[in-house]
Design a protein around this motif. Sequence first.
Motif, PDB file in Angstrom:
ATOM      1  N   SER A   1      12.642   2.330   1.010  1.00  0.00           N
ATOM      2  CA  SER A   1      11.236   2.345   0.592  1.00  0.00           C
ATOM      3  C   SER A   1      10.466   3.454   1.297  1.00  0.00           C
ATOM      4  CB  SER A   1      10.559   0.993   0.801  1.00  0.00           C
ATOM      5  OG  SER A   1      11.122   0.287   1.845  1.00  0.00           O
ATOM      6  N   THR A   2      10.889   3.808   2.527  1.00  0.00           N
ATOM      7  CA  THR A   2      10.268   4.970   3.193  1.00  0.00           C
ATOM      8  C   THR A   2      10.471   6.222   2.363  1.00  0.00           C
ATOM      9  OG1 THR A   2      10.718   3.951   5.322  1.00  0.00           O
ATOM     10  CG2 THR A   2      10.227   6.292   5.343  1.00  0.00           C
TER      11      THR A   2
ATOM     12  N   LEU B   1       8.397   6.153  -0.826  1.00  0.00           N
ATOM     13  CA  LEU B   1       6.968   6.410  -0.595  1.00  0.00           C
ATOM     14  C   LEU B   1       6.692   7.894  -0.358  1.00  0.00           C
ATOM     15  CD1 LEU B   1       5.836   3.374   1.559  1.00  0.00           C
ATOM     16  CD2 LEU B   1       4.992   4.014  -0.667  1.00  0.00           C
ATOM     17  N   TRP B   2       7.569   8.571   0.429  1.00  0.00           N
ATOM     18  CA  TRP B   2       7.364  10.012   0.652  1.00  0.00           C
ATOM     19  C   TRP B   2       7.504  10.782  -0.654  1.00  0.00           C
ATOM     20  CZ3 TRP B   2       4.819  12.034   4.391  1.00  0.00           C
ATOM     21  CH2 TRP B   2       4.859  11.480   5.670  1.00  0.00           C
TER      22      TRP B   2
ATOM     23  N   LEU C   1       6.920   9.659  -3.693  1.00  0.00           N
ATOM     24  CA  LEU C   1       5.711   9.393  -4.478  1.00  0.00           C
ATOM     25  C   LEU C   1       4.542  10.225  -3.975  1.00  0.00           C
ATOM     26  CD1 LEU C   1       5.634   5.524  -5.016  1.00  0.00           C
ATOM     27  CD2 LEU C   1       5.801   7.272  -6.758  1.00  0.00           C
ATOM     28  N   LEU C   2       4.429  10.314  -2.636  1.00  0.00           N
ATOM     29  CA  LEU C   2       3.319  11.055  -2.050  1.00  0.00           C
ATOM     30  C   LEU C   2       3.379  12.525  -2.434  1.00  0.00           C
ATOM     31  CD1 LEU C   2       0.893  11.005  -0.085  1.00  0.00           C
ATOM     32  CD2 LEU C   2       2.474  11.574   1.722  1.00  0.00           C
ATOM     33  N   PHE C   3       4.583  13.116  -2.302  1.00  0.00           N
ATOM     34  CA  PHE C   3       4.705  14.541  -2.624  1.00  0.00           C
ATOM     35  C   PHE C   3       4.490  14.782  -4.113  1.00  0.00           C
ATOM     36  CE2 PHE C   3       5.667  17.298   0.882  1.00  0.00           C
ATOM     37  CZ  PHE C   3       5.964  16.435   1.905  1.00  0.00           C
TER      38      PHE C   3
ATOM     39  N   GLN D   1       2.573  12.958  -6.128  1.00  0.00           N
ATOM     40  CA  GLN D   1       1.142  12.809  -6.385  1.00  0.00           C
ATOM     41  C   GLN D   1       0.390  14.064  -5.932  1.00  0.00           C
ATOM     42  OE1 GLN D   1      -0.644   9.887  -7.681  1.00  0.00           O
ATOM     43  NE2 GLN D   1      -2.109  11.542  -7.809  1.00  0.00           N
ATOM     44  N   HIS D   2       0.765  14.591  -4.779  1.00  0.00           N
ATOM     45  CA  HIS D   2       0.093  15.785  -4.258  1.00  0.00           C
ATOM     46  C   HIS D   2       0.294  16.973  -5.185  1.00  0.00           C
ATOM     47  CE1 HIS D   2      -1.645  18.538  -1.379  1.00  0.00           C
ATOM     48  NE2 HIS D   2      -0.558  19.285  -1.397  1.00  0.00           N
TER      49      HIS D   2
ATOM     50  N   ASP E   1      -1.845  16.511  -8.167  1.00  0.00           N
ATOM     51  CA  ASP E   1      -3.255  16.749  -7.832  1.00  0.00           C
ATOM     52  C   ASP E   1      -3.557  18.244  -7.748  1.00  0.00           C
ATOM     53  OD1 ASP E   1      -3.474  13.975  -5.468  1.00  0.00           O
ATOM     54  OD2 ASP E   1      -3.611  14.054  -7.656  1.00  0.00           O
TER      55      ASP E   1
END
Lengths: 70, 116
Positions: A44-45, A48-49, A51-53, A55-56, A59
Motif C-alpha cells: 500500500s505504500t 500510495l506513492w 497515486l501521488l505521482f 495525481q501530480h 495536475d
Amino acid sequence: SPYGSLLSSLLFSLLLVFSRNSFIASKPDPSKPNMLRVGLAFGSTAVLWALLFKQHRTDVHEYKTRNGLE
Amino acid sequence: MGLLPDEAKVLPPPGIVNRNSVWFGLCGWATAMLHNSLNRRPALKAGLHRQALFITVGWFIGYHLTKFENYKYATLDRDMSEYIRLHPEEFPDKGNSTWKSSRIRVLISVLRFSLY
C-alpha cells in the motif's frame, strides 16, 4: 450443513486474533513477522506513492493546458 | 477531485515536496516511532513497514491539503482584489488609507488566519 465447518473455523481464527484468553494467547514474536501484514504495508505504500505521482503529473498537465503554456 | 471545484485546476499545483507533506510525513513517522516505543520495541529499527506506511499516508494527505489551502487562499485573494476594484474610492493612491479600507484588509487577513 456444508458451511458449518467453514463458519466454525472462521470463528475460531477470529477468536485467536481478538481474544486474550490465556489458554490460547501468545506474545507477539518479533523474530517471526506476519509477512502478510508486512507485504500489505509495503504494497500500500508503493500504491500510495504511485497515486501521488500520477495525481501530480495530471495536475501539472492540467495547469499547463489551462494556462496555455503547452 | 473530491474537495476542489474545476476552477482550482488553473492554479499551479504544489510540488511533491511541500510544506504540509513534509510536516504530516514527519508526524506520521513520529506516530510510528511512538507506537514502537509504547510496545517496547527499538523506536527507529523496528516496524520499518509501519514507518514507511505512516510517512506515506501523511505525505499523501499533506499534498492534497496543500492544494486545498492554495485554492482557499486564491479565492480570498480574488475576492479582495474584486472588492478593491469595485471600491477604488476607499483605496486612494496617495495619503493615508481610509478607516473602511483598513478594516476590510484586517477582516480579510483574519479570514485567512481562520483557515487554520
